[in-house]
Scaffold this motif. Structure first.
Motif, short mmCIF file in Angstrom:
data_model
loop_
_atom_site.label_atom_id
_atom_site.label_comp_id
_atom_site.label_asym_id
_atom_site.label_seq_id
_atom_site.Cartn_x
_atom_site.Cartn_y
_atom_site.Cartn_z
N HIS A 16 0.85 -1.20 0.00
CA HIS A 16 0.00 0.00 0.00
C HIS A 16 0.88 1.25 0.00
CE1 HIS A 16 -4.08 1.75 1.18
NE2 HIS A 16 -3.27 2.79 1.08
N HIS A 18 1.31 5.02 -2.12
CA HIS A 18 0.82 5.98 -3.11
C HIS A 18 1.99 6.68 -3.77
CE1 HIS A 18 -3.50 5.86 -1.96
NE2 HIS A 18 -3.00 5.46 -0.80
N HIS A 201 -9.85 1.30 -0.12
CA HIS A 201 -9.58 1.98 1.15
C HIS A 201 -10.88 1.97 1.96
CE1 HIS A 201 -6.13 3.78 -0.88
NE2 HIS A 201 -5.74 4.28 0.27
N HIS A 225 -6.23 -0.48 4.92
CA HIS A 225 -6.37 -0.08 6.33
C HIS A 225 -7.24 -1.04 7.15
CE1 HIS A 225 -4.16 3.54 5.55
NE2 HIS A 225 -4.99 3.84 4.56
N ASP A 293 1.87 3.52 3.16
CA ASP A 293 0.87 4.47 2.68
C ASP A 293 1.57 5.61 1.93
OD1 ASP A 293 -1.75 5.07 2.22
OD2 ASP A 293 -2.15 5.97 4.18
ZN LIG Z 1 -3.83 4.80 1.08
#
Ligand SMILES: [Zn+2]
Length: 362
Positions: A16, A18, A201, A225, A293
């Motif tokens: 995960h 970005h 998400h 998450h 993240d």
């Molecule tokens: Zn995320």
């Protein structure tokens, strides 16, 4: 005793991440200067601090504000390709063996790039990074919750058209507040009808309902998450006394949870690491994984996230091995790639650490 050096050395899996949340501050500055784009600071340290301060405000909506700055410098093919390649180089420094990188192509069209050009630029950069470092990757395309269902369907079609070329799944990201995933049902249906993969998400800013919807209405194969799945459990410490049907389903069906510790504290999804549900899930055999993240906004690396888990949840090397192999089993890459990474990199890497460690400490 697990040291920072040991954690840095062990092979890792990132599920995960970005792309627009991991850009190097130096790169943002160079790209901004090239295109005369206004940014909050031209000093790398100050700029990084600006992102961390902005992220750490206990609100997902506020956390997401920094992305307007990173996306502003990602509006050319060259910038997207460079940032993608650098992401893989940064993973190599952390000994990440396999990484899933995600971003929303619709956020990168300000200067007229079309969606195909954007995806191809990212894939060029990721492949160049892989060639240079050996880090395997999968690309996930995100639709944005606040965008129209037409937009998300377009991104879903784009994702499927690049399957077998590096794109491995479809995600929906952005602020959960007021934007339920079921508004984008057409996109999810499209993905499912084409036997493609979905992660969503959910359970970050919103509770059980959002995870329920992601899995049962939208067909998510993994959850980003899932922090608030704990609201479907009655527990004392890490002992679960009772679970609702959703938590039971998530555990029984081995639905992977892509957990991101630092980010969850900064957005307020969990009040503190002591109260973060990772340990509750892990001790009760949920399929949990650890990811960053957004290394830039959250001031983290995958090594740091593993260090936090070791410190706060008393994980051993054996625990880290289990979590890492489970992460690779949960990857959206083709089965052969998953096996190859597990048997050629993860297992030998852990065997080496094990041979150098006192058996009582493993
Ligand atoms: Zn995320």
């Amino acid at each position: 005793m697990i040291t920072k050096e040991m954690i840095k050395k062990i092979p890792k899996v990132e599920l995960h991440y970005h792309l627009d949340g991991g850009v190097r501050p130096e790169t943002i500055i160079e790209l901004a200067e090239l295109d005369n784009i206004e940014i909050p600071s031209h000093d790398p340290k100050e700029l990084a601090d600006w992102f961390h301060r902005g992220a750490d405000r206990k609100s997902l909506g506020l956390y997401l504000e920094g992305f307007s700055v990173t996306c502003a410098v990602m509006q050319t093919k060259e910038a997207i390709e460079r940032i993608s390649r650098e992401a893989i180089e940064d993973f190599a420094k952390e000994n990440v063996a396999y990484a899933e990188i995600r971003f929303a192509p619709t956020l990168l069209t300000d200067k007229g790039l079309n969606l195909e050009e954007i995806v191809e630029a990212a894939l060029r950069g990721l492949k160049a990074g892989r060639e240079a470092t050996g880090v395997e990757f999968g690309l996930i395309l995100c639709a944005m919750r606040h965008e129209s269902p037409d937009n998300s369907l377009q991104v879903a079609e784009l994702a499927v058209s690049y399957r077998n070329k590096g794109v491995v799944a479809f995600d929906i990201a952005g602020d959960e507040n007021g934007h339920p995933p079921k508004a984008h049902l057409a996109a999810f249906q499209y993905i499912r009808n084409r036997n493609f993969s979905i992660t969503i998400h959910a359970g970050e800013a919103f509770g059980v309902e959002s995870i329920w919807q992601a899995i049962q209405t939208c067909g998510a194969h993994r959850i980003g998450h899932g922090t608030r799945l704990q609201e479907d459990m009655v527990y004392k410490g890490t002992r679960i006394e009772n679970m609702g049907s959703l938590a039971t389903f998530v555990r029984d069906k081995r639905i992977p949870l892509e957990m991101c510790l630092s980010s969850n504290i900064q957005t307020g999804a969990a009040p503190s690491l002591d109260e973060h549900p990772f340990n509750l899930y892990y001790r009760n055999n949920f399929r949990v994984t650890l990811s960053t993240d957004n290394p830039l906004m959250s001031d983290t690396t995958l090594s740091k996230e593993l260090e936090l888990a070791v410190t706060y949840f008393n994980l051993t090397l054996r625990d880290l091995e289990k979590i890492t192999i489970n992460a690779m089993k949960s990857a959206f890459a083709p089965y052969e790639t998953r096996l190859k990474v597990i048997y050629d990199t993860l297992k030998p890497g852990y065997a080496k650490i094990k041979s150098e460690t006192n058996p009582n400490d493993y």
